[in-house]
Design a protein around this motif. Sequence first.
Motif, PDB file in Angstrom:
ATOM      1  N   UNK A  35       0.816  -1.209   0.000  1.00 58.19           N
ATOM      2  CA  UNK A  35       0.000   0.000   0.000  1.00 58.19           C
ATOM      3  C   UNK A  35       0.847   1.256   0.000  1.00 58.19           C
ATOM      4  N   UNK A  36       1.948   1.221   0.737  1.00 57.05           N
ATOM      5  CA  UNK A  36       2.862   2.367   0.740  1.00 57.05           C
ATOM      6  C   UNK A  36       3.452   2.572  -0.652  1.00 57.05           C
ATOM      7  N   UNK A  37       3.772   1.471  -1.315  1.00 52.78           N
ATOM      8  CA  UNK A  37       4.298   1.552  -2.682  1.00 52.78           C
ATOM      9  C   UNK A  37       3.271   2.121  -3.647  1.00 52.78           C
ATOM     10  N   UNK A  38       2.017   1.738  -3.474  1.00 50.49           N
ATOM     11  CA  UNK A  38       0.945   2.267  -4.315  1.00 50.49           C
ATOM     12  C   UNK A  38       0.790   3.769  -4.097  1.00 50.49           C
ATOM     13  N   UNK A  39       0.794   4.173  -2.837  1.00 50.72           N
ATOM     14  CA  UNK A  39       0.664   5.594  -2.520  1.00 50.72           C
ATOM     15  C   UNK A  39       1.865   6.375  -3.064  1.00 50.72           C
ATOM     16  N   UNK A  40       3.065   5.805  -2.943  1.00 56.15           N
ATOM     17  CA  UNK A  40       4.254   6.474  -3.467  1.00 56.15           C
ATOM     18  C   UNK A  40       4.154   6.635  -4.981  1.00 56.15           C
ATOM     19  N   UNK A 120      -5.074   9.958  -6.361  1.00 60.11           N
ATOM     20  CA  UNK A 120      -4.199   9.860  -5.192  1.00 60.11           C
ATOM     21  C   UNK A 120      -5.021   9.476  -3.962  1.00 60.11           C
ATOM     22  N   UNK A 121      -6.217  10.024  -3.838  1.00 62.19           N
ATOM     23  CA  UNK A 121      -7.097   9.643  -2.731  1.00 62.19           C
ATOM     24  C   UNK A 121      -7.344   8.143  -2.750  1.00 62.19           C
ATOM     25  N   UNK A 122      -7.643   7.599  -3.909  1.00 61.38           N
ATOM     26  CA  UNK A 122      -7.895   6.162  -4.036  1.00 61.38           C
ATOM     27  C   UNK A 122      -6.655   5.341  -3.679  1.00 61.38           C
ATOM     28  N   UNK A 123      -5.484   5.859  -4.018  1.00 62.33           N
ATOM     29  CA  UNK A 123      -4.247   5.129  -3.725  1.00 62.33           C
ATOM     30  C   UNK A 123      -3.998   5.010  -2.226  1.00 62.33           C
ATOM     31  N   UNK A 144      -7.607  13.371   3.162  1.00 66.44           N
ATOM     32  CA  UNK A 144      -8.324  14.605   3.489  1.00 66.44           C
ATOM     33  C   UNK A 144      -7.733  15.790   2.712  1.00 66.44           C
ATOM     34  N   UNK A 145      -6.413  15.866   2.634  1.00 68.00           N
ATOM     35  CA  UNK A 145      -5.770  16.947   1.890  1.00 68.00           C
ATOM     36  C   UNK A 145      -6.128  16.891   0.407  1.00 68.00           C
ATOM     37  N   UNK A 146      -6.132  15.686  -0.157  1.00 65.75           N
ATOM     38  CA  UNK A 146      -6.471  15.533  -1.579  1.00 65.75           C
ATOM     39  C   UNK A 146      -7.908  15.957  -1.858  1.00 65.75           C
ATOM     40  N   UNK A 147      -8.818  15.513  -1.012  1.00 59.36           N
ATOM     41  CA  UNK A 147     -10.224  15.861  -1.206  1.00 59.36           C
ATOM     42  C   UNK A 147     -10.421  17.368  -1.045  1.00 59.36           C
TER      43      UNK A 147
END
Length: 181
Positions: A35-40, A120-123, A144-147
Amino acid sequence: MTAARGPGAPRATALGPGPARTAARGPGAPTTDQGLGTALAAEHAAVYAYGVIGARTTGGLRVTATAAFNAHRARRDQLRTLITARGGTPAEPSPTYGLPVIPSTPDEAVELAVLVERGVTAAYLELTASSDAAVRRMAALAMQECVTRSYGLRPEIEPFPGMPPAPTPATSTAPSPPPVS
Protein backbone atom coordinates in the motif's frame (compact mmCIF):
# COMPACT_ATOMS: atom_id res chain seq x y z
CA MET A 1 0.74 2.59 -11.94
CA THR A 2 3.53 0.92 -13.71
CA ALA A 3 6.69 2.43 -15.01
CA ALA A 4 7.37 2.50 -18.72
CA ARG A 5 9.74 -0.28 -19.68
CA GLY A 6 10.77 0.68 -23.18
CA PRO A 7 9.36 1.62 -26.56
CA GLY A 8 5.80 0.45 -26.96
CA ALA A 9 5.42 -0.30 -23.26
CA PRO A 10 2.43 1.27 -21.58
CA ARG A 11 3.24 4.49 -19.78
CA ALA A 12 2.38 4.95 -16.16
CA THR A 13 -0.78 6.87 -15.46
CA ALA A 14 -1.27 9.86 -13.21
CA LEU A 15 -4.82 8.89 -12.35
CA GLY A 16 -4.32 6.43 -9.52
CA PRO A 17 -4.06 2.74 -8.85
CA GLY A 18 -5.05 0.17 -11.43
CA PRO A 19 -7.84 -2.38 -11.07
CA ALA A 20 -5.72 -4.82 -9.03
CA ARG A 21 -5.51 -2.23 -6.28
CA THR A 22 -9.26 -2.03 -5.78
CA ALA A 23 -9.74 -5.70 -4.89
CA ALA A 24 -11.34 -6.56 -1.57
CA ARG A 25 -9.18 -7.49 1.39
CA GLY A 26 -8.73 -11.17 2.06
CA PRO A 27 -6.07 -13.85 1.72
CA GLY A 28 -3.37 -12.45 -0.50
CA ALA A 29 -4.63 -8.87 -0.05
CA PRO A 30 -2.01 -6.14 -0.37
CA THR A 31 0.14 -5.53 2.68
CA THR A 32 0.90 -2.19 4.25
CA ASP A 33 4.24 -2.18 2.44
CA GLN A 34 2.46 -2.74 -0.89
CA GLY A 35 0.00 0.00 0.00
CA LEU A 36 2.86 2.37 0.74
CA GLY A 37 4.30 1.55 -2.68
CA THR A 38 0.95 2.27 -4.32
CA ALA A 39 0.66 5.59 -2.52
CA LEU A 40 4.25 6.47 -3.47
CA ALA A 41 3.56 5.70 -7.13
CA ALA A 42 0.49 7.94 -6.99
CA GLU A 43 2.51 10.75 -5.42
CA HIS A 44 5.20 10.43 -8.11
CA ALA A 45 2.48 10.72 -10.76
CA ALA A 46 0.86 13.69 -8.99
CA VAL A 47 4.17 15.56 -8.86
CA TYR A 48 4.58 14.96 -12.60
CA ALA A 49 1.02 16.03 -13.42
CA TYR A 50 1.18 19.19 -11.33
CA GLY A 51 4.48 20.08 -13.00
CA VAL A 52 2.66 19.95 -16.34
CA ILE A 53 -0.32 21.88 -14.96
CA GLY A 54 1.89 24.57 -13.41
CA ALA A 55 3.87 24.98 -16.61
CA ARG A 56 0.70 25.51 -18.65
CA THR A 57 -1.24 27.88 -16.38
CA THR A 58 -0.95 31.41 -15.06
CA GLY A 59 -2.22 33.56 -12.22
CA GLY A 60 -4.16 32.07 -9.34
CA LEU A 61 -4.41 28.65 -10.96
CA ARG A 62 -0.62 28.46 -11.24
CA VAL A 63 -0.31 29.44 -7.55
CA THR A 64 -2.79 26.66 -6.66
CA ALA A 65 -0.95 24.14 -8.86
CA THR A 66 2.39 25.10 -7.31
CA ALA A 67 1.01 24.63 -3.80
CA ALA A 68 -0.38 21.21 -4.79
CA PHE A 69 2.94 20.28 -6.44
CA ASN A 70 4.78 21.13 -3.20
CA ALA A 71 2.25 19.24 -1.05
CA HIS A 72 2.51 16.09 -3.18
CA ARG A 73 6.29 16.37 -3.26
CA ALA A 74 6.34 16.54 0.56
CA ARG A 75 4.05 13.48 0.81
CA ARG A 76 6.22 11.66 -1.71
CA ASP A 77 9.31 12.36 0.38
CA GLN A 78 7.48 11.28 3.55
CA LEU A 79 6.52 7.97 1.91
CA ARG A 80 10.05 7.38 0.65
CA THR A 81 11.37 7.91 4.19
CA LEU A 82 8.71 5.61 5.66
CA ILE A 83 9.39 2.84 3.16
CA THR A 84 13.13 3.09 3.79
CA ALA A 85 12.62 3.03 7.57
CA ARG A 86 10.56 -0.16 7.17
CA GLY A 87 13.46 -1.80 5.33
CA GLY A 88 12.08 -1.36 1.82
CA THR A 89 13.42 0.29 -1.27
CA PRO A 90 11.21 3.08 -2.56
CA ALA A 91 10.36 2.94 -6.25
CA GLU A 92 11.72 5.68 -8.46
CA PRO A 93 9.35 7.76 -10.56
CA SER A 94 8.63 6.92 -14.16
CA PRO A 95 10.26 9.29 -16.66
CA THR A 96 6.80 10.08 -18.05
CA TYR A 97 3.17 9.48 -17.14
CA GLY A 98 0.13 9.20 -19.36
CA LEU A 99 -2.20 12.13 -18.86
CA PRO A 100 -5.76 12.05 -20.17
CA VAL A 101 -5.27 15.60 -21.42
CA ILE A 102 -2.39 18.00 -21.78
CA PRO A 103 -4.10 21.12 -20.48
CA SER A 104 -4.30 24.06 -22.83
CA THR A 105 -7.14 25.88 -21.06
CA PRO A 106 -7.82 26.63 -17.40
CA ASP A 107 -10.82 24.26 -17.47
CA GLU A 108 -8.64 21.41 -18.76
CA ALA A 109 -6.04 22.15 -16.08
CA VAL A 110 -8.69 22.00 -13.37
CA GLU A 111 -10.11 18.78 -14.81
CA LEU A 112 -6.68 17.15 -14.79
CA ALA A 113 -5.96 18.34 -11.25
CA VAL A 114 -9.28 16.99 -9.95
CA LEU A 115 -8.65 13.62 -11.63
CA VAL A 116 -5.16 13.46 -10.12
CA GLU A 117 -6.45 14.29 -6.63
CA ARG A 118 -9.13 11.60 -6.90
CA GLY A 119 -6.56 9.07 -8.06
CA VAL A 120 -4.20 9.86 -5.19
CA THR A 121 -7.10 9.64 -2.73
CA ALA A 122 -7.89 6.16 -4.04
CA ALA A 123 -4.25 5.13 -3.72
CA TYR A 124 -4.22 5.96 -0.01
CA LEU A 125 -7.50 4.18 0.69
CA GLU A 126 -6.04 0.73 1.35
CA LEU A 127 -3.61 2.20 3.89
CA THR A 128 -6.52 3.27 6.10
CA ALA A 129 -6.93 -0.44 6.93
CA SER A 130 -3.28 -0.87 7.98
CA SER A 131 -2.58 -2.44 11.37
CA ASP A 132 -0.10 0.40 11.98
CA ALA A 133 -1.95 3.33 13.59
CA ALA A 134 0.64 5.86 12.35
CA VAL A 135 0.20 4.66 8.77
CA ARG A 136 -3.60 4.81 9.09
CA ARG A 137 -3.41 8.37 10.40
CA MET A 138 -1.00 9.48 7.67
CA ALA A 139 -3.23 7.92 4.98
CA ALA A 140 -6.39 9.52 6.36
CA LEU A 141 -4.71 12.94 6.49
CA ALA A 142 -3.34 12.55 2.97
CA MET A 143 -6.81 11.63 1.69
CA GLN A 144 -8.32 14.61 3.49
CA GLU A 145 -5.77 16.95 1.89
CA CYS A 146 -6.47 15.53 -1.58
CA VAL A 147 -10.22 15.86 -1.21
CA THR A 148 -9.84 19.41 0.10
CA ARG A 149 -7.66 20.37 -2.88
CA SER A 150 -10.09 18.74 -5.30
CA TYR A 151 -13.08 20.52 -3.74
CA GLY A 152 -11.19 23.82 -3.82
CA LEU A 153 -10.69 23.39 -7.56
CA ARG A 154 -14.20 22.16 -8.32
CA PRO A 155 -16.67 22.52 -5.44
CA GLU A 156 -18.86 19.53 -6.04
CA ILE A 157 -19.47 16.41 -4.02
CA GLU A 158 -19.97 13.12 -5.77
CA PRO A 159 -22.32 10.56 -4.23
CA PHE A 160 -20.85 7.60 -2.40
CA PRO A 161 -20.37 4.55 -4.63
CA GLY A 162 -23.66 2.70 -4.98
CA MET A 163 -25.73 5.69 -3.91
CA PRO A 164 -28.20 7.12 -6.40
CA PRO A 165 -27.45 10.58 -7.72
CA ALA A 166 -29.13 13.49 -5.99
CA PRO A 167 -32.54 14.29 -7.45
CA THR A 168 -32.66 17.24 -9.76
CA PRO A 169 -35.13 19.99 -8.97
CA ALA A 170 -38.45 19.29 -10.65
CA THR A 171 -39.61 21.70 -13.26
CA SER A 172 -43.28 22.36 -13.43
CA THR A 173 -45.05 21.50 -16.66
CA ALA A 174 -48.39 22.80 -15.38
CA PRO A 175 -49.64 26.01 -16.93
CA SER A 176 -48.95 29.18 -14.99
CA PRO A 177 -51.87 30.62 -13.03
CA PRO A 178 -53.59 33.60 -14.61
CA PRO A 179 -52.27 37.01 -13.56
CA VAL A 180 -54.08 38.68 -10.69
CA SER A 181 -55.89 41.87 -11.74
